[in-house]
Design an enzyme around this catalytic site. Structure first.
Site, PDB file in Angstrom:
ATOM      1  N   HIS A   1      31.693 -56.718 -19.676  1.00 53.19           N
ATOM      2  CA  HIS A   1      31.519 -57.782 -20.659  1.00 53.19           C
ATOM      3  C   HIS A   1      32.855 -58.485 -20.862  1.00 53.19           C
ATOM      4  O   HIS A   1      33.846 -57.870 -21.259  1.00 53.19           O
ATOM      5  CB  HIS A   1      30.986 -57.221 -21.974  1.00 53.19           C
ATOM      6  CG  HIS A   1      29.564 -56.755 -21.873  1.00 53.19           C
ATOM      7  ND1 HIS A   1      29.046 -55.743 -22.647  1.00 53.19           N
ATOM      8  CD2 HIS A   1      28.552 -57.160 -21.059  1.00 53.19           C
ATOM      9  CE1 HIS A   1      27.776 -55.559 -22.335  1.00 53.19           C
ATOM     10  NE2 HIS A   1      27.458 -56.410 -21.369  1.00 53.19           N
TER      11      HIS A   1
ATOM     12  N   TYR B   1      20.181 -48.258 -29.639  1.00 57.20           N
ATOM     13  CA  TYR B   1      18.966 -49.021 -29.411  1.00 57.20           C
ATOM     14  C   TYR B   1      18.665 -48.896 -27.928  1.00 57.20           C
ATOM     15  O   TYR B   1      19.550 -48.588 -27.126  1.00 57.20           O
ATOM     16  CB  TYR B   1      19.113 -50.491 -29.819  1.00 57.20           C
ATOM     17  CG  TYR B   1      20.183 -51.244 -29.079  1.00 57.20           C
ATOM     18  CD1 TYR B   1      19.909 -51.897 -27.879  1.00 57.20           C
ATOM     19  CD2 TYR B   1      21.480 -51.311 -29.576  1.00 57.20           C
ATOM     20  CE1 TYR B   1      20.896 -52.586 -27.189  1.00 57.20           C
ATOM     21  CE2 TYR B   1      22.471 -51.995 -28.900  1.00 57.20           C
ATOM     22  CZ  TYR B   1      22.173 -52.627 -27.712  1.00 57.20           C
ATOM     23  OH  TYR B   1      23.152 -53.304 -27.039  1.00 57.20           O
TER      24      TYR B   1
ATOM     25  N   GLU C   1      32.344 -46.834 -25.964  1.00 57.10           N
ATOM     26  CA  GLU C   1      32.602 -48.002 -26.812  1.00 57.10           C
ATOM     27  C   GLU C   1      33.858 -47.694 -27.630  1.00 57.10           C
ATOM     28  O   GLU C   1      33.875 -46.773 -28.439  1.00 57.10           O
ATOM     29  CB  GLU C   1      31.419 -48.270 -27.745  1.00 57.10           C
ATOM     30  CG  GLU C   1      30.127 -48.637 -27.026  1.00 57.10           C
ATOM     31  CD  GLU C   1      30.091 -50.078 -26.573  1.00 57.10           C
ATOM     32  OE1 GLU C   1      31.033 -50.820 -26.913  1.00 57.10           O
ATOM     33  OE2 GLU C   1      29.129 -50.460 -25.891  1.00 57.10           O
TER      34      GLU C   1
ATOM     35  N   GLU D   1      35.575 -58.289 -23.922  1.00 52.89           N
ATOM     36  CA  GLU D   1      36.045 -56.991 -24.404  1.00 52.89           C
ATOM     37  C   GLU D   1      37.409 -56.674 -23.800  1.00 52.89           C
ATOM     38  O   GLU D   1      37.556 -55.830 -22.923  1.00 52.89           O
ATOM     39  CB  GLU D   1      34.978 -55.933 -24.099  1.00 52.89           C
ATOM     40  CG  GLU D   1      33.679 -56.240 -24.837  1.00 52.89           C
ATOM     41  CD  GLU D   1      32.491 -55.409 -24.382  1.00 52.89           C
ATOM     42  OE1 GLU D   1      32.679 -54.457 -23.589  1.00 52.89           O
ATOM     43  OE2 GLU D   1      31.360 -55.701 -24.818  1.00 52.89           O
TER      44      GLU D   1
ATOM     45  N   ARG E   1      30.365 -63.280 -23.048  1.00 47.51           N
ATOM     46  CA  ARG E   1      29.999 -61.896 -22.695  1.00 47.51           C
ATOM     47  C   ARG E   1      29.632 -61.746 -21.225  1.00 47.51           C
ATOM     48  O   ARG E   1      29.970 -60.746 -20.586  1.00 47.51           O
ATOM     49  CB  ARG E   1      28.823 -61.472 -23.582  1.00 47.51           C
ATOM     50  CG  ARG E   1      28.137 -60.157 -23.208  1.00 47.51           C
ATOM     51  CD  ARG E   1      26.936 -59.953 -24.129  1.00 47.51           C
ATOM     52  NE  ARG E   1      26.066 -58.864 -23.729  1.00 47.51           N
ATOM     53  CZ  ARG E   1      26.028 -57.664 -24.299  1.00 47.51           C
ATOM     54  NH1 ARG E   1      26.867 -57.379 -25.285  1.00 47.51           N
ATOM     55  NH2 ARG E   1      25.161 -56.752 -23.906  1.00 47.51           N
TER      56      ARG E   1
END
Length: 765
Positions: free
Chosen positions: A175, A356, A378, A178, A235
């Site tokens: 992404h 999710y 993350e 990031e 992104r």
């Protein structure tokens, strides 16, 4: 672990698909990043329909970080939807961040990892690393991106025969926005090379593994985020889509469950999955490289943000079959503990779909198709705030440093048949004239432990090693016992175990060729605080926000998470977080945030020798709905509490009184104003957190024993008036070393102790 969202409703999928993805082309001025407190599913549908971008990893009822236009923010106000502003004006904020980068670049003293770097700078840095260490680094490419950019690959391992070495693939920046991700991956590459031969852990791994490093998996997108401030939060890659929009989310373009929940078929969505699995050259090239390298046994895809250690499956809430589910869970917890102990901040270990469901991600493919042990990490921050995808440059090194040991832990899991953990640390000293014990946990890696094979080998002085079995304590935990030695002696030792298929593993890896050392010393107790009387402890600190379970000096009532008694014997009181049992397990545990306890000051200069603070503590966080997610922290200060250095952080429960020693010089310069700080925290709803502290003491380690028990002042020779007065001073001051009678002391300072010393004095030496 709590699961914040099950399969998304049709309305939610429509909302996701309709995101206008403002950051694709439009001016960010006037737009905001906000945390919305979503109350129900209908409100969630409305919030997602207004969002220009989803920043949060957790999407469901509860807090969600989103990007909104001025018009959308006004609609949130009109609808009465509660939100907190993280960044009021993204345009202004982003321009400030770019200005900070430019300013740091103009400073001559800015180290490389103290600023964000462009793709060209990353390539140049790693190219120089290869030029400086050609025996360790090979530069290549897995192929070209959509726009013809190299997807750079750096192969890093120790010199020598690579046959049989296990592959570990570390990826950054799928992404584009990031930016902490490529910095962290580059830092890990740097440390693997520059610390070889200095750091035992890295050296052992580099001799056993090949690290494949892809710092920027999405070079087109990364270049685009640097092109001007309005594209900073892009992104995806830069695929021209059929409807005039751009970009495919590369982490929804992998083939496992491609097209499923958590991805979008609408091109302007941030989670647009592409026209088919592996429709994008970036994912194709990395897939083909991995398939051509079956030696790759482990994989990490680094992302931001949320502070999470995630494992498959991402596309379904169904757990992996055993033994993989238990293996991933234990390994994820171990990696999170490595991050916390770095020292770093708390990362939550959990299955990816606990966030999710997201179909088509890289970790599901690496586990399900390639067969690697695969994680997504993350990184910082835990939530958006002013940081989000643009943390200040000061966050680069702390984030990179805390993630290095997590990567090493995964590499050890696949590179070694067995790996070693030391739940109480690796001691460098032990009490003279007494046997020393070291607890070791042996963890299955690529092999299974033969439980009868665990041994410790030791020697004092030159000569051969003596090998004895370790004592099993259950669940892979063993206790090694080293024989007593006189003060000043040093014992060398190493551990050995075998797998069920007869592979031999040592710790340290070279065994007899590189043993550990344990020095034997005397412990002189200078001061002890058994908490039975008030002595100046401080409860509370700026930032404390726990609404329940705040520290108290009390007699604890037993629960499944809290001790029944203090540690002292005799004794009653300790410091404990909410001492009452209440009507349920979580009735009086730490709730709603942080509670802090600070010790009185201790004088680390009172005597000669190494100053050591010891204490006993109890910590429990493995009960309730969010086990293992709340952290325990201990810090030390040498300036009476003005500044602090973290000495321990852990997510691991003890559920028992555990002894700790802190050698002060390992962390700060010893002073006469040394304090310890204990922090218990509750960050996850549903967690049960309890902690307790007791019996804090200042010790001095050295060798002052003259061989004469009555030589109280250590001056040598026959006892004299100086020794008598030195003992009398300690006895009057109730120094524990003067508690002689009965043998070993009874906690009382009375005539029996005085008469015992007179007897020693009369015997002479």
């Amino acid at each position: 672990m709590p699961r914040t969202l099950r399969p998304l409703s049709a309305a939610l999928l429509v909302a996701f698909s309709g995101l206008s993805a403002l950051a694709q082309e439009a001016d960010l001025s006037g737009h905001s990043a906000v945390t919305v407190m979503v109350q129900n599913r209908d409100q969630l549908d409305m919030v997602l329909s207004l969002a220009e971008g989803i920043w949060s990893e957790r999407v469901g009822v509860g807090p969600i970080d989103i990007q909104v236009s001025p018009e959308a923010r006004a609609k949130l106000d009109a609808l009465g939807i509660t939100y907190r502003v993280m960044v009021d004006d993204l345009g202004t904020f982003t321009r400030q961040r770019f200005d900070e980068i430019e300013l740091l670049n103009r400073r001559r003293d800015t180290a490389w990892f103290q600023n964000y770097r462009t793709l060209a700078e990353i390539r140049s840095y790693l190219g120089q690393l290869e030029a400086d260490h050609p025996d360790f680094v090979d530069h290549g490419s897995v192929g070209d991106s959509l726009q013809g950019e190299d997807i750079n690959l750096y192969t890093i391992t120790a010199p020598g025969d690579r046959t049989g070495r296990v592959g570990v693939l570390l990826m950054g920046c799928q992404h584009a926005r990031e930016w902490l991700s490529p910095m962290t991956v580059t830092y890990i590459a740097d440390q693997l090379v520059t610390q070889y031969g200095t750091d035992t852990r890295i050296t052992d791994l580099m001799d056993a593994a090949v690290f494949y490093i892809i710092p920027v998996s999405n070079p087109d997108g990364y270049l685009y985020t640097w092109s001007n401030t309005n594209n900073r939060y892009w992104r995806k890659n830069r695929r021209p889509n059929f409807d005039g929009t751009f970009g495919v989310d590369l982490n929804r373009n992998w083939s496992v469950a491609w097209g499923g929940t958590g991805s979008s078929g609408t091109p302007n969505s941030e989670t647009y999955r592409g026209t088919a699995a592996f429709s994008e050259p970036e994912t194709q090239r990395i897939r083909d490289f991995a398939l051509a390298h079956p030696d790759i046994a482990a994989h990490i895809d680094f992302h931001t943000y949320s502070q999470l250690v995630l494992w498959p499956w991402g596309y379904t809430v169904t757990n992996l079959p055993e033994p993989d589910n238990s293996r991933y869970t234990a390994l994820g917890i171990a990696m999170a503990n490595e991050i916390l102990a770095a020292p770093g901040v708390a990362y939550t270990p959990e299955q990816s779909s606990d966030l999710y469901e997201a179909a088509g991600d890289s970790s599901d493919w690496f586990h399900g198709v390639h067969g690697s042990t695969s994680f997504t990490i993350e990184m910082r921050p835990a939530s958006g705030g002013l940081d989000g995808f643009s943390p200040a440059a000061t966050q680069i090194l702390p984030t990179a440093r805390e993630n290095l040991p997590a990567a090493l832990r995964l590499a050890e899991h696949v590179a070694f048949p067995l790996s070693w953990e030391f739940p109480n640390g690796v001691p460098d000293s032990a009490d003279a004239d007494a046997a020393a014990t070291i607890d070791v946990r042996i963890v299955a890696g690529s092999g299974q432990l033969n439980p009868a094979s665990a041994t410790v080998s030791y020697r004092t002085g030159p000569g051969s090693f003596t090998t004895t079995p370790m004592t099993s304590l259950g669940s892979g935990l063993y206790r090694a016992t080293l024989p007593a030695q006189a003060c000043g002696e040093t014992t060398e030792y190493y551990f050995t175990a075998e797998t069920t298929d007869l592979r031999v593993v040592h710790s340290p890896a070279q065994g007899e060729g590189n043993p550990r050392s344990l020095g034997f010393t005397q412990s002189i107790v200078s001061a002890i605080d058994d908490v039975e009387t008030p002595t100046g402890w401080i409860i509370g600190a700026p930032g404390d926000n726990a609404v329940r379970g705040v520290w108290e000096r009390a007699n604890p009532e037993a629960t499944a998470a809290q001790p029944e008694d203090d540690h002292s014997n005799p004794g009653t009181l300790c410091y404990v977080t909410g001492p009452l049992a209440g009507t349920a397990l979580g009735a009086n545990d730490v709730d709603g945030g942080v509670t802090t306890l600070v010790s009185p000051p201790f004088d680390a200069l009172a005597q000669a020798g190494d100053a050591v603070l010891e204490y006993w503590y109890w910590f429990s966080n493995d009960k309730g709905a969010s086990p293992g997610t709340d952290a325990w922290q201990v810090a030390i200060s040498g300036d009476n509490g003005s500044t602090w250095t973290v000495v321990e952080q852990t997510l691991a429960s003890t559920n028992a009184w555990v002894h700790r020693e802190v050698r002060i010089a390992d962390h700060i310069t010893p002073t006469s104003q040394v304090r310890l700080r204990f922090v218990a925290r509750d960050d996850e709803p549903g967690g049960i957190v309890e902690a307790a502290v007791d019996d804090l003491a200042m010790l001095f380690l050295g060798c002052t024993d003259t061989g004469c028990d009555a030589d109280w002042d250590g001056s040598g020779g026959q006892p004299d008036s100086g020794d008598f007065l030195a003992y009398l001073n300690d006895w009057a001051g109730q120094n524990p070393v003067a508690d002689l009678a009965p043998a070993g002391g009874d906690g009382n300072f009375d005539s029996a102790d005085f008469l015992a010393y007179l007897n020693l004095f009369a015997q002479g030496c």
